[in-house]
Every structure is written in structure tokens, then in C-alpha cells.
Scaffold this motif. Structure first.
Motif, short mmCIF file in Angstrom:
data_model
loop_
_atom_site.label_atom_id
_atom_site.label_comp_id
_atom_site.label_asym_id
_atom_site.label_seq_id
_atom_site.Cartn_x
_atom_site.Cartn_y
_atom_site.Cartn_z
N ARG A 6 0.87 -1.17 0.00
CA ARG A 6 0.00 0.00 0.00
C ARG A 6 0.91 1.23 0.00
NH1 ARG A 6 -4.64 0.90 4.63
NH2 ARG A 6 -5.17 3.07 4.16
N ARG A 7 0.78 2.10 -1.01
CA ARG A 7 1.66 3.27 -1.13
C ARG A 7 1.03 4.30 -2.06
NH1 ARG A 7 6.52 0.14 -4.29
NH2 ARG A 7 6.91 -0.53 -2.16
N ASN A 8 1.56 5.51 -2.03
CA ASN A 8 1.02 6.59 -2.87
C ASN A 8 1.91 6.91 -4.06
OD1 ASN A 8 -1.13 6.98 -1.02
ND2 ASN A 8 0.23 8.15 0.31
N VAL A 9 2.88 6.06 -4.32
CA VAL A 9 3.79 6.26 -5.45
C VAL A 9 4.04 4.94 -6.17
CG1 VAL A 9 4.97 8.23 -4.40
CG2 VAL A 9 5.84 5.91 -4.02
N LYS A 40 16.13 5.07 -8.50
CA LYS A 40 16.47 6.47 -8.22
C LYS A 40 15.27 7.41 -8.30
CE LYS A 40 21.13 5.91 -10.18
NZ LYS A 40 20.91 4.52 -10.63
N LYS A 41 14.21 6.97 -8.99
CA LYS A 41 13.06 7.84 -9.20
C LYS A 41 11.75 7.15 -8.85
CE LYS A 41 15.37 10.43 -12.91
NZ LYS A 41 15.29 10.86 -14.32
N MET A 42 10.73 7.96 -8.57
CA MET A 42 9.40 7.45 -8.28
C MET A 42 8.37 8.28 -9.05
SD MET A 42 8.78 8.90 -4.41
CE MET A 42 8.54 10.66 -4.09
N PHE A 43 7.21 7.67 -9.26
CA PHE A 43 6.12 8.35 -9.94
C PHE A 43 5.04 8.65 -8.90
CE2 PHE A 43 1.99 8.20 -12.14
CZ PHE A 43 2.18 9.19 -13.11
N CYS A 44 4.82 9.92 -8.61
CA CYS A 44 3.85 10.33 -7.60
C CYS A 44 2.43 10.20 -8.13
CB CYS A 44 4.13 11.77 -7.17
SG CYS A 44 2.95 12.39 -5.94
N MET A 45 1.57 9.54 -7.37
CA MET A 45 0.18 9.34 -7.78
C MET A 45 -0.69 10.54 -7.46
SD MET A 45 0.23 6.41 -9.21
CE MET A 45 -1.51 6.03 -9.34
N SER A 46 -0.08 11.56 -6.85
CA SER A 46 -0.83 12.77 -6.52
C SER A 46 -0.61 13.85 -7.58
CB SER A 46 -0.42 13.30 -5.14
OG SER A 46 -1.13 14.48 -4.83
N ALA A 54 11.96 9.35 -2.61
CA ALA A 54 12.00 9.94 -1.27
C ALA A 54 10.73 9.57 -0.52
CB ALA A 54 12.15 11.45 -1.36
N LYS A 55 10.69 9.93 0.74
CA LYS A 55 9.49 9.67 1.54
C LYS A 55 8.40 10.69 1.23
CE LYS A 55 7.77 8.84 6.21
NZ LYS A 55 8.12 8.59 7.62
N ILE A 56 8.80 11.91 0.91
CA ILE A 56 7.86 12.98 0.60
C ILE A 56 8.13 13.51 -0.81
CG2 ILE A 56 6.99 15.24 1.28
CD1 ILE A 56 7.88 14.64 4.12
N CYS A 57 7.09 13.58 -1.61
CA CYS A 57 7.23 14.07 -2.98
C CYS A 57 7.49 15.58 -2.97
CB CYS A 57 5.97 13.74 -3.78
SG CYS A 57 5.98 14.39 -5.49
N GLU A 58 8.01 16.08 -4.08
CA GLU A 58 8.26 17.52 -4.22
C GLU A 58 6.98 18.33 -4.12
OE1 GLU A 58 10.32 17.85 -7.91
OE2 GLU A 58 12.26 17.19 -7.08
N CYS A 59 5.83 17.67 -4.38
CA CYS A 59 4.54 18.37 -4.29
C CYS A 59 4.03 18.42 -2.85
CB CYS A 59 3.50 17.69 -5.18
SG CYS A 59 2.96 16.06 -4.60
N GLU A 61 3.21 15.64 -1.03
CA GLU A 61 2.48 14.42 -0.70
C GLU A 61 3.42 13.40 -0.05
OE1 GLU A 61 -0.80 11.75 -0.58
OE2 GLU A 61 -0.72 13.89 -1.04
N VAL A 62 2.96 12.81 1.07
CA VAL A 62 3.74 11.77 1.73
C VAL A 62 3.56 10.46 0.96
CG1 VAL A 62 4.06 10.44 3.85
CG2 VAL A 62 3.49 12.87 3.98
N ALA A 63 4.67 9.89 0.51
CA ALA A 63 4.60 8.69 -0.32
C ALA A 63 4.11 7.48 0.47
CB ALA A 63 5.98 8.40 -0.93
N ALA A 64 4.55 7.37 1.72
CA ALA A 64 4.15 6.25 2.57
C ALA A 64 4.58 6.53 4.00
CB ALA A 64 4.78 4.95 2.07
N ARG A 65 3.93 5.84 4.93
CA ARG A 65 4.31 5.99 6.33
C ARG A 65 5.74 5.51 6.56
NH1 ARG A 65 -1.13 4.98 6.45
NH2 ARG A 65 -2.38 6.17 7.94
#
Length: 225
Positions: A6-9, A40-46, A54-59, A61-65
Motif C-alpha cells: 500500500r503506497r502513494n507512489v 532512483k526515481k518514483m512516480f507520484c500518484m498525486s 524519497a518519503k515525501i514528494c516535491e509536491c 504528498e507523503v509517499a508512505a508511512r
């Protein structure tokens, strides 16, 4: 997220540049396995942008707890505790080392604190396939248990296996106290004597439980240690 996490990215695989929900989704849908530490990179779902992992996206949004920068692991399950073990080199479920788990350097695995002075060490124990289903247990997401002999097996595989067998599938040692069962076998031996031409025959046997060699009267049904 996906069926695994379960994650936001989503992660951007460094090997092929494609976007997947997690490393398992990548491996299930690719002809190669991902090296997750190279991510090295992630795709933010927000914000729907590709950004540095990272744990927190540049926007914002917290990627996950939970986020591990070493394993590139995100997990937003509020009911799951996760920690990173440097000796294992991966993240594992639990509150952490010296809390509910410890790392056995000989077995090279994390075990519950209750097993700290109460287990049989087998070198690199978990770095093997489950003897039943064949899945590599060191990185398996399924629960792994230790049998009395010290060997590992998936919990669900063990539950099914003991319905038809009482021996470890790896070393053939008994999985519990089999005294009553062996007594029943002794009674069967008495009920079924061998023909006279075989009465003096002897077999040389090796006992899986005591690991000793001995001589036993030959019988087609059972050899008593």
C-alpha cells in the motif's frame, strides 16, 4: 498501491525505465529481475510527476508511512511495522532489532527475541528455497518458521505438509515427540514376525533423529533404532 504494498507512489525501474507499483509487480511482468537498490526515481500518484525517490514528494504528498532509502521500499499500511536490518541487507516486518527481533550472524537471519538462546544455528539458514513450494525464503514475503531441527519452511507449507508427514522434508528428523507413534510401530512388529528364513537377517541403519548408526533386525515394515 498494489496487491503487494500500500503506497502513494510507483517506482521507476532503473533497469528498463518502466513504471511499476513495486518490485514484485516488475518481476512478474518482465523478463528480468529488478535491482531495487538502483531505483532512483518514483512516480507520484498525486501530482503525476516523476521525481527523485524519497518519503515525501516535491509536491508535498507523503509517499508512505514507512520509507527505506537503502531498499527503496515504500509501505503505507498502518497495521504493519517495518525495520531495516543492515546485516540482512533488506527490510523486515517487526518493530526493530533488540525490540522484538535480533540478528543471528551465523544463521544470517533476523529471529524473534524468544529464539535468541533457543535455536539451532545453521549457517546461512534462510538463504535457501522452501522445501515444499521452492520459493527463495530469504526475500520471501510469506511467513517463515523454524522447525525443531532448525531448518526453515513457509508456515502455510508446513501446515499442509504435517497433515501427511511427521519428518522434516530436509533432514528427515521428527517434527515432534513421536514416542506414541513408535510404540505403535513396535506392536506392529510383534504382530507380524518375519518368516524363518529371514529371522537371523540384520540391517545396518542410520537414525535420522539421534544421528547414530546401529544394527537392527531386518523387517520389511520397520527398523527400530
Amino acid at each position: 498501491g498494489c496487491k503487494h504494498y500500500r503506497r502513494n507512489v510507483k517506482l521507476v525501474a532503473d533497469c528498463c525505465g518502466k513504471i511499476f507499483s513495486c518490485r514484485f509487480c516488475h518481476d512478474e511482468n518482465s523478463d528480468h529481475n529488478i535491482i531495487r537498490t538502483n531505483t532512483k526515481k518514483m512516480f507520484c500518484m498525486s501530482c503525476f510527476h516523476i521525481v527523485p525517490a524519497a518519503k515525501i514528494c516535491e509536491c508535498g504528498e507523503v509517499a508512505a508511512r514507512y520509507y527505506c532509502d537503502k531498499c527503496k521500499l515504500w509501505d503505507d499500511d498502518p497495521n504493519k511495522s517495518i525495520y531495516h536490518c543492515d546485516d540482512c541487507g533488506i527490510c523486515r516486518q517487526g518493530r526493530g532489532l533488540n525490540q522484538d527481533f535480533f540478528h543471528c550472524r551465523k544463521c544470517n537471519i533476523c529471529m524473534t527475541i524468544a529464539m535468541k538462546d533457543n535455536h539451532r544455528c545453521i549457517e546461512r539458514n534462510l538463504e535457501s528455497d522452501c522445501p515444499i513450494c521452492g520459493e527463495y525464503m530469504f526475500t520471501s514475503t510469506s511467513t517463515v518458521i523454524f522447525m525443531p531441527c532448525g531448518h526453515c519452511i513457509h508456515k502455510q507449507c508446513y501446515t499442509a505438509y504435517i497433515q501427511t508427514s511427521y519428518q522434516c522434508p530436509t533432514c528427515l528428523k521428527s517434527l515432534g515427540d513421536m514416542s506414541d507413534y513408535f510404540k505403535r510401530l513396535d506392536r506392529e512388529l510383534e504382530r507380524q514376525p518375519m518368516p524363518k528364513e529371514y529371522e537371523s537377517c540384520v540391517s545396518y541403519i542410520f537414525c535420522n533423529d539421534c544421528e547414530q548408526k546401529s544394527r537392527a533386525k531386518f523387517h520389511f515394515f520397520y527398523h527400530k533404532c
